[in-house]
Design an enzyme around this catalytic site. Structure first.
Site, short mmCIF file in Angstrom:
data_model
loop_
_atom_site.label_atom_id
_atom_site.label_comp_id
_atom_site.label_asym_id
_atom_site.label_seq_id
_atom_site.Cartn_x
_atom_site.Cartn_y
_atom_site.Cartn_z
N ALA A 137 2.44 1.00 -1.52
CA ALA A 137 2.83 2.35 -1.92
C ALA A 137 3.56 2.26 -3.25
CB ALA A 137 3.73 2.97 -0.87
N LYS A 138 3.20 3.13 -4.17
CA LYS A 138 3.95 3.21 -5.43
C LYS A 138 5.06 4.23 -5.22
CE LYS A 138 3.16 3.64 -10.44
NZ LYS A 138 3.88 2.44 -10.86
#
Ligand code: PMP
Length: 306
Positions: free
Chosen positions: A158-159
């Protein structure tokens, strides 16, 4: 990197003027790091302005939110259109694009579910992240004393805003010690990635890059390089990389939206190969720039701004 102000920012479905794009101090994101974002580039190609891999970036944005049980209240198509409109309304033909979704103002407390998911898209003028010179001469980097998150702590696929506290530690330590960037190791002590870049290592004409399970962000540029390397018929192996392979590599380079393909000329003061962009790095840069500068796009990576 200073932000160059433009006219408008897209916020929750409409355009607001740059100075009005504000949030409340009790927004969940301010306290708990609850955001998901993208960094995308619009290039002024010889065939006109075009966004590089817009679909892949937006897909990752939705993936990032999903991992945190958040639903972005717009479709990918709507956000894709909004990105293009934001570039157009600001009269830009070359820019950095920053879409961000975050838990806004609602409740305070760790549980985010009572807070709305707000979305904004900002664009501004931006040059090469590590400098144009870096693309040719390469940069001096170190391995970081800070590691990437261990499995079962922070999801690195996940960014998410919170992940960048780790990246900030890596970057600040590198800068404080006179290096341009740091390479973080993972929980096993094998190579992970830079503070904001994926890494490729070349030895005997074979390319190695770290897999998702080495605590990396699945980079869009990384995936583009995998395609370009295969086109050039190089063998690419996604595998755990021991730290010492960095020291005996023929070539090492970083990939990222900001970094593009940046050669690494030394690591921990040990010179990599010839101490400048190597042969394969240059070949890959040429292929990459043929797409983003010349607009030659057999891969359908470009979304032209009509
Ligand atoms: N790793 C991290 C931690 C990053 O922040 C970035 C930049 N988004 C990358 C890798 C490279 O990803 P991309 O090629 O999609 O920009």
């Amino acid at each position: 990197m200073p932000i160059e102000k433009v006219e408008k920012i897209w916020m929750n479905g409409s355009f607001v003027s740059w100075d009005d794009a504000k949030i409340h101090v009790l927004s969940h994101v301010v306290h708990y790091g609850t955001s998901w974002f993208e960094g995308i580039r619009c290039y002024n190609t010889k065939k006109g302005p075009a966004v590089f891999r817009l679909d892949a970036h937006l897909r990752r944005l939705y993936d990032s939110a999903k991992i945190y049980r958040a639903e972005i209240p717009y479709s990918i198509e709507q956000l894709s259109k909004a990105v293009i409109e934001t570039i157009k309304i600001n009269n830009l033909n070359e820019c950095y694009i920053r879409p961000v979704a975050f838990r806004g103002y609602g409740e305070i407390g760790v549980n985010p579910l009572g807070c709305p998911v707000d979305v904004a898209i900002a664009v501004w003028r931006w040059g090469a992240y590590l400098g144009a010179e870096a693309l040719e001469k390469g940069i001096d980097v170190c391995t970081s004393s800070w590691h990437r998150p261990t499995p079962g702590t922070f999801p690195t696929m996940a960014k998410a805003g919170g992940n960048y506290l780790n990246s900030q530690l890596i970057k600040m330590e590198a800068l404080a010690n006179g290096y341009a960037e740091g390479i973080a190791l993972d929980a096993n002590g094998t190579v992970s990635e830079g503070s904001g870049e994926n890494i490729f290592v070349i030895r005997d004409s074979v390319l190695y890059t770290t897999p998702f399970a080495s605590a990396i962000l699945p980079g869009v540029t990384r995936s583009s390089i995998l395609t370009l390397a295969k086109k050039l018929q190089y063998q690419v192996i996604e595998t755990q990389i021991p730290r010492e392979l960095l020291y005996i590599a023929d070539e090492v380079f970083f990939t990222g939206t900001a970094a593009e393909i940046t050669p690494v000329r030394s690591i921990d003061k040990i010179v990599v190969g010839q101490g400048k962009a190597g042969k394969i790095t240059k070949e890959l840069q040429k292929e990459f720039f043929d797409v983003v500068h010349n607009g030659n796009d057999p891969y359908q990576w470009l979304t032209f701004i009509g």
